[in-house]
Design an enzyme around this catalytic site. Structure first.
Site, PDB file in Angstrom:
ATOM      1  N   THR A 121       0.858  -1.191   0.000  1.00 22.97           N
ATOM      2  CA  THR A 121       0.000   0.000   0.000  1.00 22.97           C
ATOM      3  C   THR A 121       0.891   1.237   0.000  1.00 22.97           C
ATOM      4  OG1 THR A 121      -1.664  -1.190   1.248  1.00 22.97           O
ATOM      5  CG2 THR A 121      -1.830   1.202   1.258  1.00 22.97           C
ATOM      6  N   PHE A 153      -6.469  -6.275  -0.847  1.00 24.19           N
ATOM      7  CA  PHE A 153      -7.555  -5.996   0.105  1.00 24.19           C
ATOM      8  C   PHE A 153      -7.759  -7.125   1.109  1.00 24.19           C
ATOM      9  CE2 PHE A 153      -8.366  -3.708  -3.817  1.00 24.19           C
ATOM     10  CZ  PHE A 153      -8.526  -2.413  -3.353  1.00 24.19           C
ATOM     11  N   LEU A 154      -6.818  -8.085   1.159  1.00 22.37           N
ATOM     12  CA  LEU A 154      -7.011  -9.214   2.076  1.00 22.37           C
ATOM     13  C   LEU A 154      -7.080  -8.723   3.521  1.00 22.37           C
ATOM     14  CD1 LEU A 154      -4.166  -9.860   3.745  1.00 22.37           C
ATOM     15  CD2 LEU A 154      -3.486 -10.797   1.563  1.00 22.37           C
ATOM     16  N   LEU A 268     -19.662  -1.944  12.022  1.00 25.63           N
ATOM     17  CA  LEU A 268     -20.472  -1.100  12.908  1.00 25.63           C
ATOM     18  C   LEU A 268     -20.469  -1.689  14.313  1.00 25.63           C
ATOM     19  CD1 LEU A 268     -23.598  -0.038  10.767  1.00 25.63           C
ATOM     20  CD2 LEU A 268     -21.614   1.341  11.397  1.00 25.63           C
ATOM     21  N   GLY A 271     -16.568  -0.247  20.155  1.00 24.45           N
ATOM     22  CA  GLY A 271     -15.577  -0.853  21.038  1.00 24.45           C
ATOM     23  C   GLY A 271     -14.305  -0.038  21.134  1.00 24.45           C
ATOM     24  N   CYS A 278      -2.712  -1.827   8.909  1.00 25.56           N
ATOM     25  CA  CYS A 278      -3.245  -1.112   7.742  1.00 25.56           C
ATOM     26  C   CYS A 278      -3.986   0.166   8.093  1.00 25.56           C
ATOM     27  CB  CYS A 278      -4.137  -2.049   6.941  1.00 25.56           C
ATOM     28  SG  CYS A 278      -3.170  -3.311   6.120  1.00 25.56           S
TER      29      CYS A 278
HETATM   30  P1  NAD Z   1       5.181  -7.313   6.829  1.00 30.37           P
HETATM   31  O1  NAD Z   1       5.990  -6.418   7.670  1.00 30.37           O
HETATM   32  O2  NAD Z   1       4.472  -8.480   7.439  1.00 30.37           O
HETATM   33  O3  NAD Z   1       6.073  -7.875   5.626  1.00 30.37           O
HETATM   34  C1  NAD Z   1       7.006  -7.116   4.913  1.00 30.37           C
HETATM   35  C2  NAD Z   1       8.178  -8.026   4.565  1.00 30.37           C
HETATM   36  O4  NAD Z   1       9.048  -7.320   3.667  1.00 30.37           O
HETATM   37  C3  NAD Z   1       9.035  -8.423   5.769  1.00 30.37           C
HETATM   38  O5  NAD Z   1       9.151  -9.830   5.827  1.00 30.37           O
HETATM   39  C4  NAD Z   1      10.384  -7.752   5.499  1.00 30.37           C
HETATM   40  O6  NAD Z   1      11.466  -8.502   5.991  1.00 30.37           O
HETATM   41  C5  NAD Z   1      10.373  -7.683   3.982  1.00 30.37           C
HETATM   42  N1  NAD Z   1      11.304  -6.703   3.422  1.00 30.37           N
HETATM   43  C6  NAD Z   1      11.534  -5.437   3.844  1.00 30.37           C
HETATM   44  N2  NAD Z   1      12.463  -4.842   3.062  1.00 30.37           N
HETATM   45  C7  NAD Z   1      12.803  -5.750   2.110  1.00 30.37           C
HETATM   46  C8  NAD Z   1      13.699  -5.724   1.013  1.00 30.37           C
HETATM   47  N3  NAD Z   1      14.410  -4.636   0.719  1.00 30.37           N
HETATM   48  N4  NAD Z   1      13.809  -6.829   0.250  1.00 30.37           N
HETATM   49  C9  NAD Z   1      13.089  -7.949   0.534  1.00 30.37           C
HETATM   50  N5  NAD Z   1      12.231  -8.014   1.567  1.00 30.37           N
HETATM   51  C10 NAD Z   1      12.072  -6.932   2.350  1.00 30.37           C
HETATM   52  O7  NAD Z   1       4.101  -6.368   6.098  1.00 30.37           O
HETATM   53  P2  NAD Z   1       2.672  -6.794   5.497  1.00 30.37           P
HETATM   54  O8  NAD Z   1       1.642  -6.760   6.572  1.00 30.37           O
HETATM   55  O9  NAD Z   1       2.819  -7.995   4.661  1.00 30.37           O
HETATM   56  O10 NAD Z   1       2.384  -5.529   4.566  1.00 30.37           O
HETATM   57  C11 NAD Z   1       3.091  -5.323   3.359  1.00 30.37           C
HETATM   58  C12 NAD Z   1       2.410  -4.235   2.563  1.00 30.37           C
HETATM   59  O11 NAD Z   1       1.083  -4.643   2.200  1.00 30.37           O
HETATM   60  C13 NAD Z   1       2.249  -2.923   3.316  1.00 30.37           C
HETATM   61  O12 NAD Z   1       2.375  -1.866   2.417  1.00 30.37           O
HETATM   62  C14 NAD Z   1       0.840  -3.008   3.847  1.00 30.37           C
HETATM   63  O13 NAD Z   1       0.279  -1.748   4.059  1.00 30.37           O
HETATM   64  C15 NAD Z   1       0.135  -3.703   2.702  1.00 30.37           C
HETATM   65  N6  NAD Z   1      -1.072  -4.446   3.081  1.00 30.37           N
HETATM   66  C16 NAD Z   1      -1.089  -5.147   4.249  1.00 30.37           C
HETATM   67  C17 NAD Z   1      -2.221  -5.869   4.579  1.00 30.37           C
HETATM   68  C18 NAD Z   1      -2.291  -6.643   5.883  1.00 30.37           C
HETATM   69  O14 NAD Z   1      -3.395  -7.036   6.267  1.00 30.37           O
HETATM   70  N7  NAD Z   1      -1.185  -6.897   6.543  1.00 30.37           N
HETATM   71  C19 NAD Z   1      -3.340  -5.887   3.727  1.00 30.37           C
HETATM   72  C20 NAD Z   1      -3.268  -5.173   2.527  1.00 30.37           C
HETATM   73  C21 NAD Z   1      -2.122  -4.452   2.220  1.00 30.37           C
END
Ligand code: NAD
Length: 449
Positions: A121, A153-154, A268, A271, A278
């Site tokens: 994101t 969007f998961l 809705l 809490g 996110c």
């Molecule tokens: P996370 O922190 O769980 O995973 C990120 C991973 O990237 C880590 O394992 C980290 O070691 C790795 N990383 C960092 N720098 C790196 C590099 N230079 N090379 C290789 N690997 C590298 O984060 P996440 O929750 O998976 O979120 C990732 C993105 O997706 C974010 O932008 C988040 O906003 C977006 N997102 C997250 C969710 C959610 O529910 N977690 C849902 C939709 C979108």
């Protein structure tokens, strides 16, 4: 297709496993060598339903493997999905350091025909900056790198299902070729024709809506979606406070409001408000993006302010009920920012523990999945093996995460174990009449006492 997924966190692991499951040849890449070692040993470093099975199955069947170097995987990949973190900087802007680092590696190791897909994101216009970075680092003015934005969007807790059966798939592209490649990658999901034993698609599975647009618009779809969800949560929480003042019941108000199909019942629940990796950071980033472009997004700033106040509202109830907090044995039931995950990033539990410790409470905690992550932050508090051990000798239980299994606890037994049978339910999970019939003092959010 041959696909590299860079970043093996919550999004990257699910993306990699699901893309392998629908038939692609996937390499998961992460710079965290320890994480890659764990994955290579067949273990999964995060808790997410069905993910272990899916990763195991696809590794065994040879469609999924892991490495800490993009070099090899990048040479042959037809598409690279970037799933690295975009955490907030101190001023709220998204930190794009990891994304930039990955761009440099892609420019160095990947052929120019590679489709680079931004799944993290990111603020609007990041995909355009990513394309420019790829051009600069690959030393070419007429780069053929193709960049696309494919926001995710998961939801943690149902991430595998959400990925395989999405409501919509958004492609932000600037060429027919990029759209064609993404469509090919997602074809089994778009048509619901894959055959996953855990989440089978079948004839008649609803097909997701495909929204194909430009890159800026796709990035904005993600921000606008998360902002709207946060807005719904803060809205009902504001209503909850009004209910308390006026003597109404927020659960019934929410039912009445949410049964209108134009509004809908989800998000809705009054809490403790929203947490997780996110919503808080994405709203903050959106406010900053708007500010930089000259728009004061006051509406979202109020959404944030309402959310921040939830902890205050909750702790006021704790203080009202316990009077002096110092030396009181307080049990926190639930630590993850929401059920079915071990994720505690921006979880209300963390702030609540911090505040209770500052007031010298004797804090005990229990969560089905998130204990290890909290232990790393607070090594000295008491970690209990279950809710019954947590309750023993407690003067209050604070329910902070709405795990379904907490509804199924033997609350009579819990009452018999506590020093004072007081439950403060920050998620309105339990039935007030039932708890009171067991002899509890029961306090919740926006419901009649
Ligand atoms: P996370 O922190 O769980 O995973 C990120 C991973 O990237 C880590 O394992 C980290 O070691 C790795 N990383 C960092 N720098 C790196 C590099 N230079 N090379 C290789 N690997 C590298 O984060 P996440 O929750 O998976 O979120 C990732 C993105 O997706 C974010 O932008 C988040 O906003 C977006 N997102 C997250 C969710 C959610 O529910 N977690 C849902 C939709 C979108």
């Amino acid at each position: 297709m041959r696909i590299a997924v860079v970043g093996c966190g919550y999004v990257g692991l699910v993306t990699g496993a699901c893309l392998a499951e629908i038939g692609h040849e996937v390499v998961g890449v992460d710079s965290d060598k320890q994480k890659i070692e764990i994955l290579k040993r067949g273990r999964v470093p995060i808790a997410e339903p069905d993910l272990n099975d899916l990763i195991g199955k696809n590794c065994r069947e040879g469609r999924l493997r892991f490495t800490d170097e993009l070099e090899q995987a990048g040479k042959t990949a037809e598409a690279v999905f970037i799933c690295v973190g975009t955490p907030p900087l101190p001023d709220g802007e998204a930190d794009l350091t990891a994304l930039d680092r990955v761009a440099r590696n892609i420019a160095r190791y990947c052929p120019k025909s590679t489709l680079v897909v931004e799944k993290s994101t990111t603020p609007v216009q990041t995909a355009a900056c990513l394309l420019r970075a790829l051009e600069i680092y690959s030393g070419s003015n007429d780069s053929c790198f193709e960049v696309a934005c494919n926001p995710e969007f998961l939801r943690e807790g149902s991430a595998v299902r959400d990925f395989l059966h999405p409501d919509r798939v958004v492609f932000g592209v600037q060429s027919e070729r990029a759209k064609g490649l993404l469509t090919e990658i997602y074809r089994p999901i778009l048509d619901q024709t894959f055959n996953c034993p855990l989440h089978a698609s079948h004839h008649g599975s609803p097909r997701p809506m495909l929204i194909s647009t430009d890159m800026n618009t796709a990035e904005l779809v993600k921000h606008a979606s998360n902002a709207f969800l946060a807005l719904k949560i803060s809205y009902i929480n504001a209503i909850s406070d009004i209910c308390e003042i006026l003597g109404a019941d927020v659960e019934q108000v929410a039912r009445g409001v949410g049964s209108d199909p134009r509004i809908g019942p989800d998000f809705l629940r009054a809490g403790l408000g929203f947490g997780g990796f996110c919503l808080p950071k994405d709203i903050e980033a959106f406010v900053r993006i708007a500010q930089k472009s000259g728009y004061d997004f006051g509406l979202l700033r109020e959404v944030q302010a309402i959310n921040r106040r939830r902890i205050e509202v909750f702790l006021d109830k704790v203080k009202d009920a316990l009077w002096v907090i110092s030396e009181k044995k307080v049990g926190i039931l639930g630590l993850a920012f929401k059920p079915n995950t071990d994720d505690i990033r921006f979880a209300p539990s963390v702030e609540i523990i911090r505040r209770l410790l500052a007031m010298q409470a004797a804090v005990r905690v229990y969560d089905p999945l998130a204990m290890d992550k909290v232990r790393a932050l607070f090594p000295k508090i008491a970690y209990c093996k279950d809710a019954y051990e947590l309750a023993t000798g407690c003067e209050a239980i604070l329910l902070v995460t709405e795990w379904k299994e907490f509804q199924e606890l033997d609350w009579r037994k819990i009452k018999s174990l506590m020093d004072r049978p007081l439950v403060i339910d920050g998620r309105n999970l339990l039935n007030p009449a039932e708890l009171r019939s067991f002899g509890f003092e029961y306090i919740s959010m926006g419901r009649r006492r």
